[in-house]
Design an enzyme around this catalytic site. Structure first.
Site, PDB file in Angstrom:
ATOM      1  N   GLY A  22      19.111  34.429  30.697  1.00 42.73           N
ATOM      2  CA  GLY A  22      19.933  33.313  30.248  1.00 42.73           C
ATOM      3  C   GLY A  22      19.298  32.576  29.085  1.00 42.73           C
ATOM      4  N   ASP A  79      21.177  34.076  19.593  1.00 42.69           N
ATOM      5  CA  ASP A  79      21.807  35.147  18.819  1.00 42.69           C
ATOM      6  C   ASP A  79      21.159  36.514  19.049  1.00 42.69           C
ATOM      7  OD1 ASP A  79      23.701  33.498  17.828  1.00 42.69           O
ATOM      8  OD2 ASP A  79      22.811  33.271  15.830  1.00 42.69           O
ATOM      9  N   HIS A 130      20.233  37.659  21.998  1.00 38.89           N
ATOM     10  CA  HIS A 130      20.963  38.212  23.150  1.00 38.89           C
ATOM     11  C   HIS A 130      22.363  38.665  22.722  1.00 38.89           C
ATOM     12  CE1 HIS A 130      18.193  35.323  25.368  1.00 38.89           C
ATOM     13  NE2 HIS A 130      17.937  36.471  25.957  1.00 38.89           N
ATOM     14  N   GLN A 162      13.972  44.673  20.819  1.00 37.96           N
ATOM     15  CA  GLN A 162      12.669  45.128  20.299  1.00 37.96           C
ATOM     16  C   GLN A 162      11.649  43.979  20.274  1.00 37.96           C
ATOM     17  OE1 GLN A 162      11.526  48.081  19.665  1.00 37.96           O
ATOM     18  NE2 GLN A 162       9.584  47.366  18.811  1.00 37.96           N
ATOM     19  N   LYS A 163      12.138  42.749  20.296  1.00 40.33           N
ATOM     20  CA  LYS A 163      11.244  41.577  20.321  1.00 40.33           C
ATOM     21  C   LYS A 163      10.216  41.687  21.447  1.00 40.33           C
ATOM     22  CE  LYS A 163      10.270  37.012  20.573  1.00 40.33           C
ATOM     23  NZ  LYS A 163      10.061  36.900  21.977  1.00 40.33           N
ATOM     24  N   ASP A 164      10.648  42.215  22.609  1.00 39.80           N
ATOM     25  CA  ASP A 164       9.731  42.406  23.736  1.00 39.80           C
ATOM     26  C   ASP A 164       9.314  43.877  23.754  1.00 39.80           C
ATOM     27  OD1 ASP A 164       9.857  39.708  24.848  1.00 39.80           O
ATOM     28  OD2 ASP A 164      11.935  40.196  25.246  1.00 39.80           O
ATOM     29  N   GLN A 214       7.693  45.365  26.863  1.00 44.56           N
ATOM     30  CA  GLN A 214       8.704  45.482  27.923  1.00 44.56           C
ATOM     31  C   GLN A 214       9.561  46.730  27.695  1.00 44.56           C
ATOM     32  OE1 GLN A 214      11.033  42.146  29.794  1.00 44.56           O
ATOM     33  NE2 GLN A 214      12.540  42.714  28.274  1.00 44.56           N
ATOM     34  N   SER A 268      14.147  32.404  23.783  1.00 46.53           N
ATOM     35  CA  SER A 268      14.621  31.277  24.600  1.00 46.53           C
ATOM     36  C   SER A 268      13.565  30.179  24.670  1.00 46.53           C
ATOM     37  CB  SER A 268      14.948  31.757  26.015  1.00 46.53           C
ATOM     38  OG  SER A 268      15.936  32.756  25.957  1.00 46.53           O
TER      39      SER A 268
HETATM   40  O1  PAF Z   1      13.561  40.117  28.849  1.00 50.14           O
HETATM   41  C1  PAF Z   1      13.979  39.425  29.803  1.00 50.14           C
HETATM   42  O2  PAF Z   1      14.718  38.460  29.621  1.00 50.14           O
HETATM   43  C2  PAF Z   1      13.536  39.772  31.214  1.00 50.14           C
HETATM   44  O3  PAF Z   1      12.232  40.245  31.224  1.00 50.14           O
HETATM   45  C3  PAF Z   1      14.483  40.749  31.920  1.00 50.14           C
HETATM   46  C4  PAF Z   1      14.481  42.106  31.237  1.00 50.14           C
HETATM   47  C5  PAF Z   1      15.900  40.185  31.942  1.00 50.14           C
HETATM   48  C6  PAF Z   1      14.029  40.953  33.363  1.00 50.14           C
HETATM   49  O4  PAF Z   1      14.004  39.757  34.069  1.00 50.14           O
END
Ligand code: PAF
Length: 288
Positions: free
Chosen positions: A38, A42, A44, A156-158, A161, A194
């Protein structure tokens, strides 16, 4: 029943979401998932736009996952802005916002079963935030099982991840594809996050240290990794309000640091605390 182009449905219950999606799948629809916590910006929305190009039905999950926050991190103050998030998605052909409660996702409390992120999960973000990636992969695996998407979109920012989610999908034969969407930046280079909303005006100016370090790294790329690190560190250290955490050049295939003398594609990762806010950013470079 949900119809393409109709208003977005907000669903909190796993069973209801599964029933909705089963109906759409029975009609032949493909499904894309955009997992988020949440506080949508932009960046997202770029994920959502890409998702709607890739599948018939778009599900955006909004869930602030306690498993991926360590003690003393910002779980309690993490922005929760569901109404504004749903409003931001209204024009974007999102079929379902899946916004479960913590009790819906973890009815017996934090799960004892976890996905373990392994060696790369303990580096960089994982070194500063122990357990973060196990918690992130665990909720992403749950979301994949709940939604069963054909494709899932990540930013790609993360970068770390993205690497770990892609590894999990490959290692566990999860039947979906991962779509990686480029980082969205402010005009001055700051990557959207965020957490940017925590920044004071002074912190906001200082936060440019991250994107400036990446620009310096890119400019030095032809001269090799040692020069990249020297130039990026100089840019990174130039702002008093910035406490650097890490600056590292990694191999995109392994996510391990590249050796001195390496050539070819690489990713520069930066993380820093700016005021009380921890920010990360990254850029692809080509080492000469
Ligand atoms: O990148 C995020 O916002 C979170 O790590 C995710 C992938 C929604 C998992 O909680």
């Amino acid at each position: 029943m949900i119809e393409a182009g109709s208003a977005t449905r907000v669903v909190g219950a796993i069973a209801e979401l599964r029933a909705l999606l089963a109906e759409r799948r029975a009609g032949g629809a493909s499904v894309a998932l955009v997992p988020t916590m949440g506080a949508l910006h932009d960046g997202h929305l770029a994920l959502v736009r890409r998702a709607s190009e890739l599948a018939d039905v778009v599900v955006v999950s909004i869930f602030v996952n306690p498993l991926q926050f360590g003690p003393g991190e910002d779980l309690d103050r993490y922005p929760r802005t569901l109404d504004a998030d749903v409003a931001a998605l209204e024009g974007l052909q999102v079929d379902v916002v899946f916004a479960p409660t913590v009790a819906e996702m973890y009815p017996s409390g934090p799960t004892s079963t976890r996905v373990v992120a392994g060696e790369v999960g303990a580096l960089y973000e994982g070194a500063s935030r122990p357990g973060h990636f196990d918690g992130m992969l665990t909720v992403v695996a749950k979301l994949f099982h709940i939604v069963q998407p054909d494709v899932a979109c990540f930013g790609q920012k993360d970068a770390q991840q993205v690497f770990l989610v892609s590894s999990m999908v490959r290692d566990l034969d999860v039947p979906l594809s991962i779509e990686v969407v480029p980082t969205v930046r402010e005009a001055d280079g700051l990557a959207l996050s965020s957490r940017n909303r925590y920044l004071s005006a002074d912190d906001r100016r200082a936060a440019l240290a991250l994107s400036e370090a990446l620009r310096a790294a890119d400019a030095a790329a032809a001269q090799g990794v040692d020069e990249v690190l020297a130039e990026a560190e100089a840019a990174f250290g130039a702002h008093e309000a910035v406490q650097p955490d890490y600056l590292v050049v990694v191999d995109p295939a392994t996510f391990l640091p590249v050796e001195s003398g390496a050539t070819g594609d690489a990713i520069v990762l930066v993380a820093a605390r700016v005021g009380s806010t921890r920010l990360i950013d990254n850029a692809r470079i080509r080492l000469g």
